[in-house]
Design a protein around this motif. Sequence first.
Motif, PDB file in Angstrom:
ATOM      1  N   ARG A  16     -16.317 -13.313   3.479  1.00  0.00           N
ATOM      2  CA  ARG A  16     -15.020 -13.352   4.171  1.00  0.00           C
ATOM      3  C   ARG A  16     -13.918 -13.779   3.203  1.00  0.00           C
ATOM      4  O   ARG A  16     -12.810 -13.255   3.218  1.00  0.00           O
ATOM      5  N   GLN A  74     -12.864 -10.916   0.973  1.00  0.00           N
ATOM      6  CA  GLN A  74     -12.007  -9.943   1.651  1.00  0.00           C
ATOM      7  C   GLN A  74     -10.561 -10.443   1.752  1.00  0.00           C
ATOM      8  O   GLN A  74      -9.615  -9.670   1.636  1.00  0.00           O
ATOM      9  N   LYS A  75     -10.413 -11.753   1.954  1.00  0.00           N
ATOM     10  CA  LYS A  75      -9.064 -12.334   2.018  1.00  0.00           C
ATOM     11  C   LYS A  75      -8.355 -12.184   0.672  1.00  0.00           C
ATOM     12  O   LYS A  75      -7.160 -11.891   0.617  1.00  0.00           O
ATOM     13  N   VAL A  84      -9.030  -9.903  -1.675  1.00  0.00           N
ATOM     14  CA  VAL A  84      -8.759  -8.475  -1.895  1.00  0.00           C
ATOM     15  C   VAL A  84      -7.477  -8.082  -1.162  1.00  0.00           C
ATOM     16  O   VAL A  84      -6.611  -7.377  -1.708  1.00  0.00           O
ATOM     17  N   SER A  85      -7.336  -8.552   0.077  1.00  0.00           N
ATOM     18  CA  SER A  85      -6.167  -8.194   0.890  1.00  0.00           C
ATOM     19  C   SER A  85      -4.868  -8.744   0.303  1.00  0.00           C
ATOM     20  O   SER A  85      -3.793  -8.197   0.550  1.00  0.00           O
ATOM     21  N   ARG A  86      -4.963  -9.854  -0.452  1.00  0.00           N
ATOM     22  CA  ARG A  86      -3.779 -10.412  -1.112  1.00  0.00           C
ATOM     23  C   ARG A  86      -3.324  -9.516  -2.266  1.00  0.00           C
ATOM     24  O   ARG A  86      -2.160  -9.531  -2.656  1.00  0.00           O
ATOM     25  N   PRO A 113      -3.333  -3.102  -0.770  1.00  0.00           N
ATOM     26  CA  PRO A 113      -3.349  -2.674   0.641  1.00  0.00           C
ATOM     27  C   PRO A 113      -4.733  -2.128   1.021  1.00  0.00           C
ATOM     28  O   PRO A 113      -5.516  -1.723   0.163  1.00  0.00           O
ATOM     29  N   ARG A 114      -5.004  -2.084   2.329  1.00  0.00           N
ATOM     30  CA  ARG A 114      -6.312  -1.640   2.823  1.00  0.00           C
ATOM     31  C   ARG A 114      -6.610  -0.191   2.426  1.00  0.00           C
ATOM     32  O   ARG A 114      -7.758   0.157   2.152  1.00  0.00           O
ATOM     33  N   ASP A 115      -5.559   0.677   2.399  1.00  0.00           N
ATOM     34  CA  ASP A 115      -5.795   2.100   2.128  1.00  0.00           C
ATOM     35  C   ASP A 115      -5.611   2.470   0.649  1.00  0.00           C
ATOM     36  O   ASP A 115      -5.583   3.643   0.279  1.00  0.00           O
ATOM     37  N   LYS A 151      -6.310   3.328  -3.166  1.00  0.00           N
ATOM     38  CA  LYS A 151      -7.431   4.006  -3.833  1.00  0.00           C
ATOM     39  C   LYS A 151      -8.150   3.071  -4.816  1.00  0.00           C
ATOM     40  O   LYS A 151      -9.302   3.309  -5.175  1.00  0.00           O
ATOM     41  N   ARG A 202      -8.832  -0.012  -4.088  1.00  0.00           N
ATOM     42  CA  ARG A 202      -9.452  -1.113  -3.337  1.00  0.00           C
ATOM     43  C   ARG A 202     -10.947  -1.288  -3.640  1.00  0.00           C
ATOM     44  O   ARG A 202     -11.386  -2.421  -3.888  1.00  0.00           O
ATOM     45  N   GLU A 234     -12.367  -4.695  -5.164  1.00  0.00           N
ATOM     46  CA  GLU A 234     -13.402  -5.471  -4.451  1.00  0.00           C
ATOM     47  C   GLU A 234     -14.511  -5.883  -5.410  1.00  0.00           C
ATOM     48  O   GLU A 234     -15.019  -7.005  -5.355  1.00  0.00           O
TER      49      GLU A 234
END
Length: 699
Positions: free
Chosen positions: A230, A233-234, A236-238, A241-243, A245, A247, A251
């Motif tokens: 978890r 993921q936090k 990565v999100s910082r 963006p989720r979409d 390329k 990502r 990760e």
Amino acid sequence: MTITQQLAEQLHISAKQIDTVLSLLEEGATIPFIARYRKEKTGNLDEDQIKTIEERYAYQKNLQKRKEDVLRLIDEKGMLDENIKEQIESAQKLSTVEDLYRPYKEKKKTKASAAMAAGFGPLARSIIEHPDIDPNTLGDHDALVQAGYIIAERIADDAAIRAALKEQMIRYGTIDSKRKKDAQDEKKQFEVYYDFEVRIAAIKHFQTLALDRAEKEKVMTVTLSMDEERAEQKIVSRIVPRDAKTRPFIEQCVHDSMKRLLMPSIKRQIRSELKETADVKAVQTFGTNLEHLLMTRPIKQKRVLGFDPAFRTGCKLAVLDENGTMLTTAVIYPTAPHNDFEGSKKTLSSLIRKYGIDLIAIGNGTASRESEQFVAKVLKDFPAVQYIIVSEAGASVYSASKLAQEEFPELTVEKRSAISIGRRVQDPLSELVKIDPKSIGIGEYQHDVDQKMLSNALDFTTEKVVNKVGVNINTASKSILQYVSGLNKRSIAALYNAKTDHRIASRKEIATIKGISEKTYEQCIGFLRVPESEDPLDHTGIHPESYPTALAMLEKLHLNIHDLGERAFKRKLAIADAEKLAKDLGSDIYTVRDILKELSSPGLDPRDSLEAPLLKHDVLSMSDLKRGMKLEGTVRNVVSFGAFIDIGLHEDGLVHISKLSEQFVRDPNDIVHVGDIVTCFVEGVDEKKGRISLSMIPL
């Protein structure tokens, strides 16, 4: 904000008070002197508040210096911008400054630095700056691996990411311990931690210290855990963006950074901070215990026989007069293997009669139980004589010390120990200052905490108590003089040599001793008493600088200094208007109140108002104890989980924190202190393990 303004906000006192304290300290004033004789300047701050100001100011100065160094180092690299400058300047902790400096710091060779040297920096930057481009189109597999190392290190060096991860781990993570296979823990002291788990945010300081010791002794494996997936993921999100390329690649970088760099570093930091917090709490508890032990009420004007128990080598006896002067020593053999009851009884009885013994002080070490039974039988013939069980923790340390050898060069170590045990009853403070506080059995994990922090705290506590009580210059030992405000080795030697040559007759005389400077005299004189002086004010805690004020006050009240101690004299002082006197005398309210107090009770020992130690005629054994039995006892040690009570047996009983009161108890020191006389009830007895469970709540 200036450092002074920051401290004023933190400590809820005025900036003027802080500036005054810092100014006085800079001028060479000691903390006891400032607290006692400069109340009008500080607004009546006590020793602990002044000490806190001194420590916090030193920390803030160090923090400010480090900020300046870090800003300079970053600027020299040409990388300083307003954002990082503002973050560093507003940082409240050294650890925050170091985290902010981390990305700019010269590092040893790492995977990232090797990748940078090999020229993969632009690729890494391109991946970060272009989230809509598939990284696989920017380089081959090997190149991406190298770029990933650079990105992983940048993530690990990001101060905001580190702070968020650390906060998340402290709030939601756990600290766990497991017993190592084939680990040696013969006394099962770590049994409660064999399979242990607690939230990091909720761990108690003594649990931290216990786990650290168990890990150090290779009994336990200690780990910190959290939901790392978890957390990843936090992070990565910082970053993307989720979409995006990039990502999936980011990760992977975050996962590598977490496993290899972030988590090991954050865990070490948290463990270090837990230890630091635990040290502070343990040292505070030790300091509180020491203060109450040193403030134990002395048993004055009694002839005491110090009794150091032993089996094979015999029990050593030392007869002390009312002032603690050794009159004679003896050795008796009432216990196994000699069992010379009659011969021992004859010797002890003879000493009691010849020297008029009032009290026998029995050490609580080896053979204490048997010695107590023997003494109780002998005292049936002497109903006026009582006995007391005395903690002999540290007595052997003192007895073998250079100081003890200088005091009693002709005596054996054991006989010196008997003298120390007897003197601990007559004047606990004067005797206990001769011993390293870590050896007197009132600490908790004292060997596991930061030793410099502990020594400084205990020295401060001892200094505070010694100056609060005051010292008779003509009977003072070098050991107690070292804690008197303003004295150092040179001035102590000068004072000691002067009083050895002849009894000091006045405070004025101390000012003339070679080696006592004007500043030293100012700082120490109020804490030194001269009972032999013809000037009654020399017997008090009134500073000579205030003698004119004291005499003017007496004149205004139509009192004669030579009536000091008379009932009418005290009565008039009790109804005096302190505020009016301060105004009329051009003085301040604090000084006037202190003078009134000292004149009302000249030379009063603050320990005399405390509870007297428990004295005994009878004897108790573990087999006498029954559940629910009501007893009186003396608090020997206060720890995080409760208090140990001396109920007259070799073994102290434990009152668990849950049994101290019917109300919830956060800190045992809120309920009891070392030296308190308490009523308790027997809850359980385990004779095999020698354990006694007590309760202060009626069963």
